[in-house]
Design a protein around this motif. Structure first.
Motif, PDB file in Angstrom:
ATOM      1  N   ILE A   1     -80.371 -41.308 -31.267  1.00  0.00           N
ATOM      2  CA  ILE A   1     -79.246 -41.251 -30.334  1.00  0.00           C
ATOM      3  C   ILE A   1     -79.761 -41.432 -28.914  1.00  0.00           C
ATOM      4  N   GLY A   2     -79.246 -42.466 -28.266  1.00  0.00           N
ATOM      5  CA  GLY A   2     -79.607 -42.724 -26.876  1.00  0.00           C
ATOM      6  C   GLY A   2     -78.472 -42.330 -25.954  1.00  0.00           C
ATOM      7  N   GLU A   3     -78.590 -42.827 -24.734  1.00  0.00           N
ATOM      8  CA  GLU A   3     -77.693 -42.417 -23.652  1.00  0.00           C
ATOM      9  C   GLU A   3     -76.449 -43.305 -23.596  1.00  0.00           C
ATOM     10  N   ALA A   4     -76.661 -44.535 -23.155  1.00  0.00           N
ATOM     11  CA  ALA A   4     -75.550 -45.467 -22.966  1.00  0.00           C
ATOM     12  C   ALA A   4     -76.121 -46.876 -22.894  1.00  0.00           C
ATOM     13  N   PRO A   5     -75.298 -47.880 -23.180  1.00  0.00           N
ATOM     14  CA  PRO A   5     -75.801 -49.252 -23.088  1.00  0.00           C
ATOM     15  C   PRO A   5     -76.194 -49.600 -21.657  1.00  0.00           C
ATOM     16  N   GLY A   6     -77.235 -50.410 -21.520  1.00  0.00           N
ATOM     17  CA  GLY A   6     -77.584 -50.993 -20.223  1.00  0.00           C
ATOM     18  C   GLY A   6     -77.031 -52.408 -20.155  1.00  0.00           C
TER      19      GLY A   6
ATOM     20  N   ASP B   1     -78.446 -55.335 -20.786  1.00  0.00           N
ATOM     21  CA  ASP B   1     -78.757 -56.196 -21.946  1.00  0.00           C
ATOM     22  C   ASP B   1     -77.887 -55.848 -23.151  1.00  0.00           C
ATOM     23  N   GLU B   2     -77.704 -54.547 -23.353  1.00  0.00           N
ATOM     24  CA  GLU B   2     -76.913 -54.093 -24.498  1.00  0.00           C
ATOM     25  C   GLU B   2     -75.454 -54.496 -24.323  1.00  0.00           C
ATOM     26  N   ASP B   3     -74.964 -54.397 -23.079  1.00  0.00           N
ATOM     27  CA  ASP B   3     -73.586 -54.791 -22.759  1.00  0.00           C
ATOM     28  C   ASP B   3     -73.385 -56.286 -23.049  1.00  0.00           C
TER      29      ASP B   3
ATOM     30  N   GLU C   1     -75.387 -54.735 -28.774  1.00  0.00           N
ATOM     31  CA  GLU C   1     -76.243 -53.959 -29.690  1.00  0.00           C
ATOM     32  C   GLU C   1     -77.054 -52.956 -28.880  1.00  0.00           C
ATOM     33  N   PRO C   2     -77.187 -51.692 -29.376  1.00  0.00           N
ATOM     34  CA  PRO C   2     -77.959 -50.714 -28.610  1.00  0.00           C
ATOM     35  C   PRO C   2     -79.458 -51.019 -28.625  1.00  0.00           C
ATOM     36  N   PHE C   3     -80.110 -50.622 -27.551  1.00  0.00           N
ATOM     37  CA  PHE C   3     -81.580 -50.682 -27.465  1.00  0.00           C
ATOM     38  C   PHE C   3     -82.140 -52.071 -27.781  1.00  0.00           C
ATOM     39  N   VAL C   4     -81.692 -53.047 -27.006  1.00  0.00           N
ATOM     40  CA  VAL C   4     -82.268 -54.395 -27.149  1.00  0.00           C
ATOM     41  C   VAL C   4     -83.013 -54.832 -25.882  1.00  0.00           C
TER      42      VAL C   4
ATOM     43  N   ALA D   1     -77.596 -45.362 -32.229  1.00  0.00           N
ATOM     44  CA  ALA D   1     -76.313 -45.330 -31.505  1.00  0.00           C
ATOM     45  C   ALA D   1     -76.525 -44.606 -30.181  1.00  0.00           C
ATOM     46  N   ASN D   2     -75.536 -44.698 -29.332  1.00  0.00           N
ATOM     47  CA  ASN D   2     -75.578 -44.030 -28.030  1.00  0.00           C
ATOM     48  C   ASN D   2     -74.442 -43.010 -27.915  1.00  0.00           C
ATOM     49  N   ILE D   3     -74.587 -42.117 -26.941  1.00  0.00           N
ATOM     50  CA  ILE D   3     -73.486 -41.200 -26.641  1.00  0.00           C
ATOM     51  C   ILE D   3     -72.282 -42.018 -26.151  1.00  0.00           C
TER      52      ILE D   3
ATOM     53  N   TYR E   1     -88.801 -37.789 -25.494  1.00  0.00           N
ATOM     54  CA  TYR E   1     -88.532 -38.543 -24.267  1.00  0.00           C
ATOM     55  C   TYR E   1     -87.819 -39.856 -24.583  1.00  0.00           C
ATOM     56  N   HIS E   2     -86.985 -40.284 -23.655  1.00  0.00           N
ATOM     57  CA  HIS E   2     -86.332 -41.589 -23.755  1.00  0.00           C
ATOM     58  C   HIS E   2     -87.413 -42.658 -23.533  1.00  0.00           C
ATOM     59  N   PRO E   3     -87.365 -43.780 -24.288  1.00  0.00           N
ATOM     60  CA  PRO E   3     -88.394 -44.811 -24.070  1.00  0.00           C
ATOM     61  C   PRO E   3     -88.428 -45.316 -22.620  1.00  0.00           C
TER      62      PRO E   3
HETATM   63  N1  URA Z   1     -80.894 -46.890 -23.082  1.00  0.00           N
HETATM   64  C1  URA Z   1     -80.075 -46.192 -23.897  1.00  0.00           C
HETATM   65  O1  URA Z   1     -80.005 -44.972 -23.819  1.00  0.00           O
HETATM   66  N2  URA Z   1     -79.362 -46.863 -24.792  1.00  0.00           N
HETATM   67  C2  URA Z   1     -79.415 -48.182 -24.933  1.00  0.00           C
HETATM   68  O2  URA Z   1     -78.745 -48.723 -25.803  1.00  0.00           O
HETATM   69  C3  URA Z   1     -80.279 -48.888 -24.080  1.00  0.00           C
HETATM   70  C4  URA Z   1     -81.003 -48.238 -23.150  1.00  0.00           C
END
Ligand code: URA
Length: 256
Positions: free
Chosen positions: A95-100, A102-104, A108-111, A135-137, A215-217
């Motif tokens: 579980i991540g935070e939110a799309p950035g 690139d994801e927008d 797709e999350p985390f691309v 997925a993200n929050i 930690y978040h990447p």
């Molecule tokens: N950081 C996040 O938390 N989520 C993403 O999808 C991309 C970057």
């Protein structure tokens, strides 16, 4: 344990009680183990049919997310919603935070850069992206003032509005282990704020599911100290142990 076996255990315990006049004693460990006994699988339910059912349920949630305009400002600014990706029947969910940005763009999350690092971490764990669920929050990219770069963290109100979608995803997937990436993901999921120093590296639970916080990447991209990367890897070793995945000597000594 199957239902007949469970009935047999209960009958045996009742017999002991009748002959002793009191309930038999059991250790906390034994009770905890009994509580984790999986429900018997109904006839006809296979791993494949279960995965298909979960995929259908997720598709229905995805449709509602796509049509969501609860945060009017985000519905206006987004290119598209970013629902989640991976195995609907995954044992492990990130579980991540939110799309950035690139994801927008890609839906797709985390691309983006942080996503590429997450993919590298997964591959060091011997997972492909399609083995786990990510997925993200927030399902929309937090809007930014026109002409500005970078990302802003989601607001508490945005997280509260979007959280029910994530909860539905978790309820459908039923992963054996959750990993929350960063303090914002923890706040969105658990509603508690804390420092990563206090939170990471140990087991928490969400709704009975073991939850590892790390930690978040993106933090690792900002802070390249080997000690920080090693911490994340140690957290992932704990996750692999919890999932009973084999860990090679090379993996134990690995540095991201
Ligand atoms: N950081 C996040 O938390 N989520 C993403 O999808 C991309 C970057």
């Amino acid at each position: 344990m199957t239902q007949p076996a469970l009935d047999f255990v209960i009958a045996a315990l009742e017999k002991i009680r009748e002959s002793n006049g009191r309930w038999p004693r059991a250790s906390r460990t034994t009770l905890a183990l009994l509580q984790t006994v999986p429900a018997a699988v109904p006839p006809g339910v296979t791993a494949e049919s279960q995965k298909r059912d979960k995929a259908d349920l997720l598709a229905a949630v995805r449709e509602r997310v796509n049509a969501c305009t609860q945060c009017a400002h985000l519905a206006c600014s987004r290119t598209q919603t970013v629902f989640g990706v991976g195995n609907p029947d995954a044992d492990l969910m990130f579980i991540g935070e939110a799309p950035g940005a690139d994801e927008d763009q890609q839906g797709e999350p985390f691309v983006g850069r942080a996503g590429q690092l997450l993919t590298k971490i997964l591959s060091a764990m011997n997972f492909a992206r399609q083995d786990v669920y990510i997925a993200n929050i927030l399902k929309c990219r937090p809007d930014m003032p026109a002409g500005s770069f970078g990302n802003r963290p989601p607001t508490p109100a945005e997280m509260q509005t979007c959280r029910p979608f994530l909860i539905e995803q978790i309820d459908i997937i039923k992963p054996n282990v959750l990993v929350a990436l960063g303090a914002v993901a923890v706040e969105g999921l658990l509603g508690t704020r804390g420092t990563m120093r206090d939170l990471r590296g140990r087991w928490h639970t969400y709704n009975g599911i073991p939850l590892m916080i790390t930690y978040h990447p993106a933090y690792l991209l900002r802070n390249q100290a080997p000690s920080e990367k090693r911490k994340v890897w140690e957290d992932m070793l704990q996750v692999m142990e919890r999932l009973e995945r084999p860990i090679s000597e090379r993996q134990r000594n690995y540095f991201l």
